[in-house]
Design an enzyme around this catalytic site. Sequence first.
Site, short mmCIF file in Angstrom:
data_model
loop_
_atom_site.label_atom_id
_atom_site.label_comp_id
_atom_site.label_asym_id
_atom_site.label_seq_id
_atom_site.Cartn_x
_atom_site.Cartn_y
_atom_site.Cartn_z
CE LYS A 114 2.14 15.98 30.97
NZ LYS A 114 1.42 15.18 31.95
CE LYS A 196 -3.85 17.93 26.89
NZ LYS A 196 -3.95 16.77 27.73
CE LYS A 199 -5.89 16.83 34.97
NZ LYS A 199 -5.07 15.80 35.49
#
Length: 332
Positions: A114, A196, A199
Amino acid sequence: MEDKKTLYSAIQPTNNLTIGNYVGAISNWLSLQNDYDCYYAIANMHAITVRQDPAELRRKTVALLALYLACGLDPQKCCFYVQSHVSAHAELCWVLNTFTYVGEMERMTQFKDKSARHAENVNMGLMDYPVLMAADILLYQAHYVPVGEDQRQHLEIARDIAQRFNNIYSPTFTVPEGLFLKVGAKIGDLQDPLKKMSKSAENANGSIFLTDDKDAIIRKFKRAVTDSGSEILFDPENKPGVSNLLTIYSVFTGKTVKEAEADFEGKGYGDFKLAVGEAVADKLAPIQLEQQRLLSDRGYLDNILKEGAEKAAYTAGKTLRKVYKKIGFYQI
Ligand code: ATP
Ligand code: LTN
């Protein structure tokens, strides 16, 4: 009733949920709600570790509650609440910060990912994310935490922090265990199955959102990458694309992976992808309708959140008071 073990989990109200969140988290929660004392939070305090639009964050918070219910989670069996409604989360997080090392947080995979993705805003909250998550879990003395594979490292840290605190003082926190699905704990991106499904992925063709309509779902599955060869077999190592689709199909139809394989014996990739798309679209359609219906009854939803916050605050308050006492905070 009283001797049920406690289960805790949460999802951030960021973006729309993907079928990865559905499979890895919610489908697992559904099967557990009868046997545990369940707390399912809406983690809006975690969500603000990356910048959110305020109106959207508010909207997505109730939308997530409506989705929990539309998926079949039962407010009679589970406590649903919004993380920021229970101040003990921020309070325990502060205490636990003093039992967590900066180096441990810098090593977290999600923090590294992130920080790279949001290089303009590597804030303290982003780094502290796992400590807040530990506070969430430990406040409720949770025995089990059902999450997807990507949260394994955060769960390990929560266990370490609990043990560290228990060793320094005396047993205070239940040391939680992660519950990971054998099949479906990591749904892959349709365009890059080793990654993965997320979102917030850059390529929206790789993720199926729970809000996608049938056309979009079928289109994305048709474009999903498969593997060389033409057999439809579950073999994650050599056939990650096909195995990912088989996993999705099996969860959405309730069949085992073996039964799923048998459904496609002798069939081609084209038919296979269409069938997976249809299974997903058919399952999501009634959930989407029910979510919309629930969202038109804001009073009902707010009431669930109000009762949830009261119950959660009561349980969390007990743990927080114990902690404050042990660390020597003066009580009046
Ligand atoms: P973001 O992409 O915004 O970081 P996310 O998709 O990882 O978010 P979270 O709110 O962080 O979503 O996670 C909610 C739950 O869904 C967690 O239990 C997480 O482990 C699970 N989960 C997320 N992605 C997947 C996936 N691809 N496969 C299985 N489980 C998943
Ligand atoms: N970080 C989690 C969401 C989350 C959570 C929790 C999960 C916040 N607090 C406590 C389990 C227990 C995620 O899935 N990204």
